[in-house]
Design a protein around this motif. Structure first.
Motif, short mmCIF file in Angstrom:
data_model
loop_
_atom_site.label_atom_id
_atom_site.label_comp_id
_atom_site.label_asym_id
_atom_site.label_seq_id
_atom_site.Cartn_x
_atom_site.Cartn_y
_atom_site.Cartn_z
N GLN A 298 50.14 38.65 29.45
CA GLN A 298 51.15 37.75 28.90
C GLN A 298 50.76 36.30 29.15
N VAL A 299 51.32 35.42 28.35
CA VAL A 299 51.09 33.98 28.50
C VAL A 299 52.45 33.30 28.58
N GLN A 300 52.59 32.42 29.54
CA GLN A 300 53.86 31.70 29.67
C GLN A 300 53.56 30.21 29.80
N LEU A 301 54.11 29.45 28.88
CA LEU A 301 53.90 28.00 28.93
C LEU A 301 55.03 27.34 29.72
N ARG A 302 54.78 26.09 30.11
CA ARG A 302 55.77 25.29 30.83
C ARG A 302 56.33 26.04 32.04
N ALA A 303 55.42 26.67 32.76
CA ALA A 303 55.85 27.38 33.97
C ALA A 303 55.94 26.38 35.11
N SER A 304 57.11 26.26 35.66
CA SER A 304 57.28 25.27 36.73
C SER A 304 57.23 25.97 38.09
N PHE A 305 56.96 25.14 39.11
CA PHE A 305 56.96 25.68 40.47
C PHE A 305 58.36 26.09 40.86
N SER A 306 58.40 26.98 41.81
CA SER A 306 59.70 27.32 42.37
C SER A 306 60.23 26.11 43.13
N PRO A 307 61.53 25.81 43.01
CA PRO A 307 62.06 24.64 43.70
C PRO A 307 62.02 24.79 45.22
N SER A 308 61.78 26.01 45.69
CA SER A 308 61.85 26.22 47.13
C SER A 308 60.61 25.71 47.87
N ILE A 309 59.50 25.49 47.16
CA ILE A 309 58.33 24.99 47.89
C ILE A 309 58.20 23.49 47.70
N ALA A 310 57.44 22.91 48.61
CA ALA A 310 57.35 21.45 48.62
C ALA A 310 56.57 20.93 47.42
N ALA A 317 41.90 10.62 49.49
CA ALA A 317 40.49 10.63 49.90
C ALA A 317 39.63 11.47 48.97
N SER A 318 40.10 12.70 48.67
CA SER A 318 39.26 13.58 47.87
C SER A 318 39.61 13.53 46.39
N GLY A 319 40.71 12.87 46.06
CA GLY A 319 41.14 12.83 44.67
C GLY A 319 41.64 14.18 44.19
N GLU A 320 42.13 15.01 45.11
CA GLU A 320 42.60 16.34 44.73
C GLU A 320 44.06 16.50 45.09
N TRP A 321 44.70 17.41 44.36
CA TRP A 321 46.06 17.79 44.72
C TRP A 321 45.99 18.97 45.67
N LYS A 322 46.70 18.86 46.78
CA LYS A 322 46.56 19.88 47.81
C LYS A 322 47.85 20.72 47.90
N LEU A 323 47.63 22.01 47.98
CA LEU A 323 48.74 22.93 48.23
C LEU A 323 48.69 23.32 49.70
N ARG A 324 49.81 23.17 50.40
CA ARG A 324 49.81 23.59 51.80
C ARG A 324 49.79 25.10 51.87
N LYS A 325 49.17 25.58 52.94
CA LYS A 325 49.02 27.04 53.07
C LYS A 325 50.38 27.74 53.15
N GLU A 326 51.34 27.10 53.84
CA GLU A 326 52.64 27.77 53.99
C GLU A 326 53.42 27.76 52.66
N GLY A 327 52.97 26.89 51.73
CA GLY A 327 53.63 26.90 50.43
C GLY A 327 53.14 28.00 49.51
N SER A 329 53.12 31.19 49.83
CA SER A 329 53.95 32.38 49.70
C SER A 329 55.05 32.17 48.66
N GLY A 330 55.44 30.89 48.47
CA GLY A 330 56.47 30.62 47.48
C GLY A 330 55.92 30.11 46.17
N PHE A 331 54.59 30.16 46.04
CA PHE A 331 53.95 29.58 44.86
C PHE A 331 54.40 30.30 43.60
N VAL A 332 54.46 31.62 43.68
CA VAL A 332 54.87 32.39 42.50
C VAL A 332 56.38 32.25 42.34
N ASN A 333 56.76 31.68 41.23
CA ASN A 333 58.17 31.41 40.98
C ASN A 333 58.82 32.69 40.44
#
Lengths: 575, 364
Positions: A298-310, A317-327, A329-333
């Motif tokens: 399946q394909v889903q557009l405009r999938a937003s993060f779950s509001p529960s994670i930061a 410094a690296s020019g990258e967006w970083k996801l914290r490790k503790e986040g 588990s809540g990545f999948v909305n």
């Protein structure tokens, strides 16, 4: 209902309408005419007749519980590991090109002794057998044709004087190992059998450890416990722990769900069928002997993060967006992303590919810099950062932006395929041969299904014993006997080394699956499950609210009439 | 107007039935939407009498058209024939009513008693040659000295009555089998009533109870509810031996309140039948709770549909609202029922002791 039974005596009650009593003089009601007494008693009697003649049999009939007889002692035998002495034979076929049959047989005999018994044995009372048989060059198996071949050893003995190389190589799609032995090396011809035996042992060590780990602590291992413990190194135990927490529990069907979640609206398509055909299909085909697989995408557009994670943070410094490790588990909305829950038959394994928005790319995990991770017993998530070149205005073609090609998906699909193997619990070694790994998984599955259906049957037997009021429908008895039958066959097949399905037989794995299915069906019988948490005290709560108010006037009227009748009789006697 | 009154005097029954039939047909003709509207009303429409819901139960279709009206008609018809001491027709009418909806079978003992009572009166009147032709039963029967020997044996009469009923029922089953393709109509008619498969809210007491009931106890409590209803039948006969008509009417009341798919139609039929005990109205209204009961009935008549709408359509109420109001409705009917029981007993007592008329009761 009180009305009429009480009003049976209503007429005497009306006696009070006689002249009002003067002062404190007590009036006694005039004696009841005998016809009124008779009427009242017959009314009370008629109510009681209904209760006793119709109500009581009805109660006994509708609330009696039917208990089909179950083979409890056999069930307990299985649960206690007495019914089946688990043995795992590893039939080995030996071929030495260039040797005579006699020479081959001699080597096979030596190997048998070396692998099986003596002080170098496994110490588990012959739990792991290594029957060695010689095959001729045409691969015709003269003996034990019904056994699955665990390993074919092709030994190339190099008699050239300068040959002192000893090598071993595995065929990836066949359970075959090619050993080559240089005779000129120290040890010479006498060193050959021990070396071959050591090679074979080396190949099966992880498998033996895994089986020992599975059986450890179960009743099936009771007698062999010490040997088992000795067998496990702490390191390999930790590894097996990790493997078993990651993997789904054994199931006959797995639903693979590949989902593309896009933060924005591009890319809106992916060449998933091509990619699956190339990177995942061969693996699924290889695994088809172990379970059935279905694939959905399946394909889903405009999938937003779950509001529960930061959410990701930008690292200058690296020019990258970083996801914290503790986040992670809540990545999948789970609330918004349409991922199918794992309900019904089979387990659903989710593979999620997330494409972040241009503004949030590249997105990586803060601690490791990686872009993918495995969610134990759920699936796998990968982040595909859009190619930075395609964001340049001059280079991209329209399709590059909107469609992910099979080539784009290659690294992700390879990761997914790798993770699929660990999600279904495929052992990682021996690394060189998928065929050997699959065979190992097959054995482990068979063992764990045997264990789980045995313990389910044991639990059912304890439940039936503990709750004498629980009804046991015939379907449960049927399922139990089916399960026991398949367990017996699985045990036989296991001991003779028939794992795979053949034309006439389900094989050990097939029987174990059937046994497990039947035992679960018996245990989770809906009409029993409802009664498990229904203790006898609750019955009071069921009966009293209705029958209490009905019963009180009935009982009181009955007692009063009985007393009146008894006194009346006494009076007659006295007179 | 003069003519109309005269016609009514001459042919009261014909006029009454013609008027009723005319109203019924006119209502259907003038307001074609009326049947649809009424079948949607929870108070009126139940699986037993509704055309719409009978689709699931094939054979009910044939019956549902006649069941609702005919049950009441047959019960009334049976009562009227019992009053004329025509045992065969009375038993046949009960069989017909019971054939379509089972619970009228419980009317068999009181109707049999009524019939027997009238047969006794008739035979007594025949014995008294001094009386005229005795075609119309005199209501002052109590004072008539009766020759006991000339009366029919109660046991014999009862057996004959029951036998007639059984024969009639057997005939009806055979007849139904003739017009229907198979025997399957028997379970589809009676099991619907006995097993209560449809728990759609209605004006009765059963649906809520069996929604809440644990499955393991369902069949037991279904039996309890039926036996409860049944258990009044004989005691009423025993207590009201001297006024069997009261026993019949009271049993109809019990059925109207406690039947499985209760509806306003059954209650209405019973309230109309209360007129048969018109001589008791004075007693009930003097001493008892007629006014509160009527007020409660009106109250629940107004609030019932409102709560039903709130729960089912508006979604702003829940099942308890509607169930509470059906409880109130049943309570009001039961108050009327107990009042009638009281009045009947009091009437009997006053007939014995005329000096106690109009005096308050007091417990001793």
């Amino acid at each position: 209902m009180e009305t009429s039974s009480a009003d049976g005596g209503g007429t005497p009650g009306l006696e009070g309408t006689r002249p009002r009593p003067s002062g404190n003089a007590t009036l006694t009601p005039p004696p009841e005419p005998s016809s009124a007494l008779f009427t009242r008693r017959s009314i009370v009697l008629s109510f009681w007749a209904i209760v006793l003649c119709l109500g009581l049999p009805h109660w006994l009939w509708t609330t009696s519980t039917y208990r089909a007889t179950l083979p409890l002692s056999t069930m307990n035998d299985w649960a206690e590991g007495k019914a089946c002495d688990l043995r795992f034979p590893f039939p080995i076929h030996l071929r030495v090109p260039g040797w005579t049959l006699g020479e081959e047989e001699e080597l096979a005999g030596k190997l048998r002794v070396l692998l099986h018994g003596g002080k170098g044995g496994d110490g588990l009372g012959g739990m792991f057998d290594f029957p060695v048989h010689v095959v001729d060059s045409n691969d015709a198996y003269p003996l034990q044709a019904d056994m699955d071949e665990a390993l074919k050893v092709v030994l190339h003995v190099n008699e050239a004087p300068n040959a002192h190389e000893h090598t071993s190589s595995l065929e990836p799609w066949e359970p075959t190992v090619h050993l080559s032995y240089g005779l000129s090396r120290a040890g010479g011809r006498d060193g050959l059998p021990p070396w071959v035996a050591a090679q074979i042992r080396e190949l099966f060590k992880p498998q033996q450890e895994a089986l020992a780990y599975l059986l450890n602590g179960t009743p099936f291992a009771a007698t062999k416990h010490e040997g088992m413990r000795a067998m496990m190194s702490r390191e390999s135990e930790a590894k097996l722990d990790a493997r078993s927490t990651r993997a789904f529990k054994p199931s006959t069907t797995y639903h693979l769900s590949f989902s593309l979640f896009v933060s924005g609206n591009e890319p809106s398509a992916w060449a998933i069928e091509d990619a699956l055909g190339v990177y995942v299909k061969p693996l699924i085909d290889a695994l088809s002997g172990i379970a059935n697989f279905t694939v959905t995408t399946q394909v889903q557009l405009r999938a937003s993060f779950s509001p529960s994670i930061a959410g990701p943070t930008y690292d200058e410094a690296s020019g990258e967006w970083k996801l914290r490790k503790e986040g992670l588990s809540g990545f999948v909305n789970a609330a918004e992303w349409p991922l199918s829950p794992s309900v019904g038959e089979g387990s659903t394994i989710n593979f999620v590919l997330y494409v972040p928005a241009q503004g949030q790319s590249p997105l990586v995990i803060a601690e490791t810099g990686g872009t993918g991770w495995l969610v134990p017993q759920w699936g796998s998530v990968a982040i595909l950062n859009p190619n930075p070149r395609s964001s340049q205005p001059q280079s991209p073609t329209a399709t590059a932006l909107t469609t992910l090609t099979a080539a784009d998906l290659e690294p992700v699909m390879l990761t997914f395929a790798e993770q699929l193997t660990s999600l279904i619990g495929l052992p990682s070694s021996p690394t060189g041969s998928l065929a050997l790994r699959l065979a190992a998984l097959q054995r482990e599955r068979t063992a764990s299904l045997l264990l789980s259906s045995s313990s389910t049957l044991g639990a059912l037997s304890r439940l039936v014993h503990k709750l004498p009021n629980i009804p046991i429908p015939d379907t449960v008895a049927t399922s139990v006997s089916t399960s026991l039958q398949h367990l017996e066959l699985a045990c036989q097949d296991l001991r003779t080394g028939r794992y795979s399905k053949t034309a006439g037989d389900l094989g050990a794995l097939g029987h174990a699956q059937a046994a497990n299915e039947a035992s679960e069906k018996a245990f989770f019988e809906p009409s029993m499950v409802g009664q498990v948490y229904f203790p006898d005290e609750h019955k009071v709560a069921v009966y009293v609210p209705l029958l209490g108010p009905m019963g009180v006037p009935l009982v009181l009227a009955g007692v009063k009439e009985l007393l009146g009748w008894y006194r009346g009789r006494g009076k007659v006697k006295g007179a | 107007m003069e003519a109309l009154t005269k016609v009514y005097r001459d042919q009261p029954k014909t006029v009454l039935f013609t008027a009723a039939a005319a109203i019924r047909i006119l209502a259907a003709l003038l307001f074609p939407a009326l049947p649809d509207l009424l079948t949607l009303r929870a108070e009126l429409s139940t699986p037993v009498n509704s055309f719409k819901r009978s689709e699931t139960v094939q054979y009910r279709k044939v019956y549902s058209s006649m069941s609702e009206d005919s049950t009441h008609t047959m019960a009334a018809y049976s009562t009227s024939h019992a009053c004329q001491a025509q045992a065969t027709t009375a038993a046949f009418a009960v069989a017909l009513a019971g054939h379509t909806s089972l619970h009228p079978v419980m009317l068999l003992p009181p109707i049999g008693l009524l019939c027997y009572d009238r047969v006794c009166v008739q035979s007594a009147e025949k014995g008294q040659t001094s009386e005229t032709d005795g075609a119309i039963a005199d209501s002052t029967k109590t004072n008539v000295a009766v020759d006991l020997r000339s009366q029919p044996q109660p046991l014999q009469f009862g057996l004959r009555f029951v036998a007639t009923f059984i024969c009639a029922e057997a005939f009806l089953f055979g007849f139904s089998r003739l017009i229907l393709p198979s025997w399957r109509f028997i379970p589809s008619i009676y099991m619907t009533l006995l097993e209560l498969p449809d728990l759609t809210p209605n004006a009765g007491l059963w649906w809520y109870f069996f929604i809440e009931m644990f499955d393991a106890f369902r069949s037991f409590f279904l039996g309890v509810f039926w036996l409860h209803m049944l258990s009044y039948s004989v005691p009423f006969c025993l207590r009201f031996q001297r006024q069997p008509l009261a026993a019949v009417v009271l049993m109809m009341g019990i059925i109207a309140v406690f039947e499985p798919y209760a509806n306003a139609g059954d209650a209405g039929a019973w309230l109309s039948c209360l007129c048969l005990l018109g001589h008791l109205f004075e007693l009930t209204s003097l001493h008892r709770y007629t006014f509160p009961a009527i007020a409660t009935l009106l109250y629940s008549t107004l609030l019932g549909p409102a709560f039903h709408h709130l729960w089912i359509y508006a979604g702003s109420g829940n099942a308890n609202f509607f169930y509470a109001i059906t409880l109130v409705w049943s309570l009001a009917l039961l108050i009327l029922l107990t009042d009638t029981v009281y009045a009947a007993l009091r009437d009997e007592w006053e007939a014995e002791r005329p000096e106690g008329k109009g005096k308050e009761i007091r417990q001793m």
